[in-house]
Design a protein around this motif. Structure first.
Motif, PDB file in Angstrom:
ATOM      1  N   ALA A   1      34.955  24.692  66.605  1.00 17.38           N
ATOM      2  CA  ALA A   1      34.370  23.353  66.477  1.00 17.38           C
ATOM      3  C   ALA A   1      34.430  22.553  67.771  1.00 17.38           C
ATOM      4  O   ALA A   1      33.556  21.701  68.009  1.00 17.38           O
ATOM      5  CB  ALA A   1      35.086  22.579  65.367  1.00 17.38           C
TER       6      ALA A   1
ATOM      7  N   VAL B   1      31.331  22.389  69.855  1.00 14.58           N
ATOM      8  CA  VAL B   1      30.273  21.759  69.066  1.00 14.58           C
ATOM      9  C   VAL B   1      30.440  20.242  69.088  1.00 14.58           C
ATOM     10  O   VAL B   1      29.465  19.493  69.268  1.00 14.58           O
ATOM     11  CB  VAL B   1      30.282  22.290  67.617  1.00 14.58           C
ATOM     12  CG1 VAL B   1      29.285  21.523  66.750  1.00 14.58           C
ATOM     13  CG2 VAL B   1      29.967  23.784  67.596  1.00 14.58           C
TER      14      VAL B   1
ATOM     15  N   ALA C   1      29.538  18.871  72.534  1.00 13.05           N
ATOM     16  CA  ALA C   1      28.083  18.809  72.707  1.00 13.05           C
ATOM     17  C   ALA C   1      27.500  17.627  71.941  1.00 13.05           C
ATOM     18  O   ALA C   1      26.565  16.960  72.423  1.00 13.05           O
ATOM     19  CB  ALA C   1      27.444  20.116  72.242  1.00 13.05           C
ATOM     20  N   LEU C   2      28.037  17.355  70.748  1.00 19.53           N
ATOM     21  CA  LEU C   2      27.589  16.213  69.961  1.00 19.53           C
ATOM     22  C   LEU C   2      27.861  14.911  70.711  1.00 19.53           C
ATOM     23  O   LEU C   2      27.001  14.024  70.773  1.00 19.53           O
ATOM     24  CB  LEU C   2      28.291  16.216  68.599  1.00 19.53           C
ATOM     25  CG  LEU C   2      28.040  15.012  67.686  1.00 19.53           C
ATOM     26  CD1 LEU C   2      26.560  14.872  67.351  1.00 19.53           C
ATOM     27  CD2 LEU C   2      28.876  15.137  66.402  1.00 19.53           C
TER      28      LEU C   2
ATOM     29  N   ARG D   1      22.919  18.310  62.945  1.00 11.77           N
ATOM     30  CA  ARG D   1      22.671  19.440  63.844  1.00 11.77           C
ATOM     31  C   ARG D   1      23.981  20.088  64.266  1.00 11.77           C
ATOM     32  O   ARG D   1      24.111  21.316  64.294  1.00 11.77           O
ATOM     33  CB  ARG D   1      21.892  18.954  65.061  1.00 11.77           C
ATOM     34  CG  ARG D   1      21.690  19.991  66.154  1.00 11.77           C
ATOM     35  CD  ARG D   1      20.943  19.367  67.319  1.00 11.77           C
ATOM     36  NE  ARG D   1      21.060  20.162  68.530  1.00 11.77           N
ATOM     37  CZ  ARG D   1      20.665  19.747  69.728  1.00 11.77           C
ATOM     38  NH1 ARG D   1      20.118  18.541  69.858  1.00 11.77           N
ATOM     39  NH2 ARG D   1      20.816  20.516  70.787  1.00 11.77           N
ATOM     40  N   ALA D   2      24.985  19.268  64.575  1.00  7.52           N
ATOM     41  CA  ALA D   2      26.301  19.800  64.952  1.00  7.52           C
ATOM     42  C   ALA D   2      26.937  20.550  63.789  1.00  7.52           C
ATOM     43  O   ALA D   2      27.509  21.636  63.964  1.00  7.52           O
ATOM     44  CB  ALA D   2      27.211  18.664  65.419  1.00  7.52           C
TER      45      ALA D   2
ATOM     46  N   ASP E   1      25.253  23.827  63.429  1.00  6.72           N
ATOM     47  CA  ASP E   1      25.686  24.738  64.497  1.00  6.72           C
ATOM     48  C   ASP E   1      27.031  25.377  64.156  1.00  6.72           C
ATOM     49  O   ASP E   1      27.221  26.589  64.329  1.00  6.72           O
ATOM     50  CB  ASP E   1      25.806  23.987  65.825  1.00  6.72           C
ATOM     51  CG  ASP E   1      24.457  23.628  66.424  1.00  6.72           C
ATOM     52  OD1 ASP E   1      23.438  24.159  65.949  1.00  6.72           O
ATOM     53  OD2 ASP E   1      24.420  22.809  67.370  1.00  6.72           O
ATOM     54  N   LEU E   2      27.973  24.565  63.674  1.00  2.00           N
ATOM     55  CA  LEU E   2      29.295  25.100  63.336  1.00  2.00           C
ATOM     56  C   LEU E   2      29.211  26.012  62.121  1.00  2.00           C
ATOM     57  O   LEU E   2      29.902  27.046  62.056  1.00  2.00           O
ATOM     58  CB  LEU E   2      30.285  23.959  63.094  1.00  2.00           C
ATOM     59  CG  LEU E   2      31.730  24.381  62.806  1.00  2.00           C
ATOM     60  CD1 LEU E   2      32.270  25.298  63.891  1.00  2.00           C
ATOM     61  CD2 LEU E   2      32.621  23.150  62.652  1.00  2.00           C
TER      62      LEU E   2
ATOM     63  N   ARG F   1      28.212  29.261  63.406  1.00  2.00           N
ATOM     64  CA  ARG F   1      29.274  29.873  64.210  1.00  2.00           C
ATOM     65  C   ARG F   1      30.348  30.516  63.345  1.00  2.00           C
ATOM     66  O   ARG F   1      30.983  31.493  63.762  1.00  2.00           O
ATOM     67  CB  ARG F   1      29.916  28.832  65.137  1.00  2.00           C
ATOM     68  CG  ARG F   1      29.045  28.461  66.331  1.00  2.00           C
ATOM     69  CD  ARG F   1      29.619  27.278  67.099  1.00  2.00           C
ATOM     70  NE  ARG F   1      30.875  27.605  67.766  1.00  2.00           N
ATOM     71  CZ  ARG F   1      30.986  28.108  69.002  1.00  2.00           C
ATOM     72  NH1 ARG F   1      29.889  28.325  69.701  1.00  2.00           N
ATOM     73  NH2 ARG F   1      32.152  28.329  69.524  1.00  2.00           N
TER      74      ARG F   1
END
Length: 258
Positions: A88, A91, A94-95, A244-245, A248-249, A252
């Motif tokens: 995380a 992620v 990036a957020l 979106r985050a 993404d996680l 992952r």
């Protein structure tokens, strides 16, 4: 060819372990074969190999099979590696780069939200109470409700049988209030919190899903916001980045693609 030919057997073995993990107790080899659509001879061979490695326990008197000690040992080993937090962290960073707001990772622990990770921008506006290790009543933060949204109504009712804790004078005061907020979050696709945890701060959150589509965690974005009375803002642009985050996680950790 020799190595590649073992891949289907490995996949079938993992399918057997996953199936056993969903059962309340040991099951027969026939039940395993039926549910996985495997030949009985193949099923017995897989169970024998898994039992020899300690991942399955054979109960000969009952003619049943259950998870073995080796499978149990994987759970604590998984937790020692802190995989969720490690996956995380980039992620969340990036957020933050996209939004400029503090980001959190939380999980449900009974009727509470437990914060596992907090990442902040270089110059955060102020310190919020939601630090790593902090627990809050799950009905208050957006991250808690992002996970509650996906739970069956009966489970939510069981988690909150009594009076609700209130921190700032805002937020759900009883189960019908919580049900209304969860229904709104379910329709919207994200949850919001406006001063329920800390006066002058708001947040939006989205759930992170495991391989079975169940809520395993939530990611939230927290920011300065003041209004009196509560204005009903839902911050869709920030929510889109937070979702979106979370997606993404989810990917992952091996969860379903959106």
């Amino acid at each position: 060819m020799g190595a590649s030919s073992k891949v289907p057997a490995l996949r079938r073995g993992l399918a057997v372990l996953r199936l056993l993990a969903t059962k309340a107790g040991p099951v027969t080899a026939g039940a395993v074969a039926r549910e996985l659509g495997l030949p009985r001879s193949t099923t017995y061979h897989l169970l024998a190999e898994l039992a020899a490695a300690g991942f399955v326990t054979h109960l000969p008197e009952e003619r049943r099979y259950g998870l073995g000690v080796a499978a149990f040992e994987l759970g604590p080993a998984y937790l020692r590696h802190d995989p969720l937090e490690r996956l995380a962290r980039p992620v969340l960073r990036a957020l933050i780069a996209r939004t400029g707001h503090t980001a959190h990772l939380g999980v449900l622990h009974g009727s509470e939200t437990l914060y596992l990770l907090r990442e902040q921008p270089p110059h955060p506006h102020a310190t919020v109470v939601t630090d790593v290790g902090v627990r809050l009543p799950a009905q208050l933060p957006a991250s808690g409700r992002a996970m509650l949204v996906l739970l069956p109504a009966a489970q939510v009712r069981a988690l909150f049988p009594g009076r609700f804790v209130n921190r700032t004078g805002r937020g759900p005061r009883h189960l019908p209030d919580l049900r209304r907020l969860l229904a709104e979050g379910r329709r919207r696709g994200w949850t919001v919190e406006d001063g329920y945890v800390t006066a002058g701060f708001a947040s939006v959150a989205a759930p992170v899903l495991d391989h079975g589509g169940r809520p395993i965690a939530a990611i939230s974005s927290t920011f300065r916001h003041e209004c009196e009375p509560e204005c009903g803002e839902t911050w869709p642009d920030l929510a889109a980045e937070t979702r979106r985050a979370a997606e993404d996680l989810t990917i992952r950790i091996g969860g379903p693609h959106p």
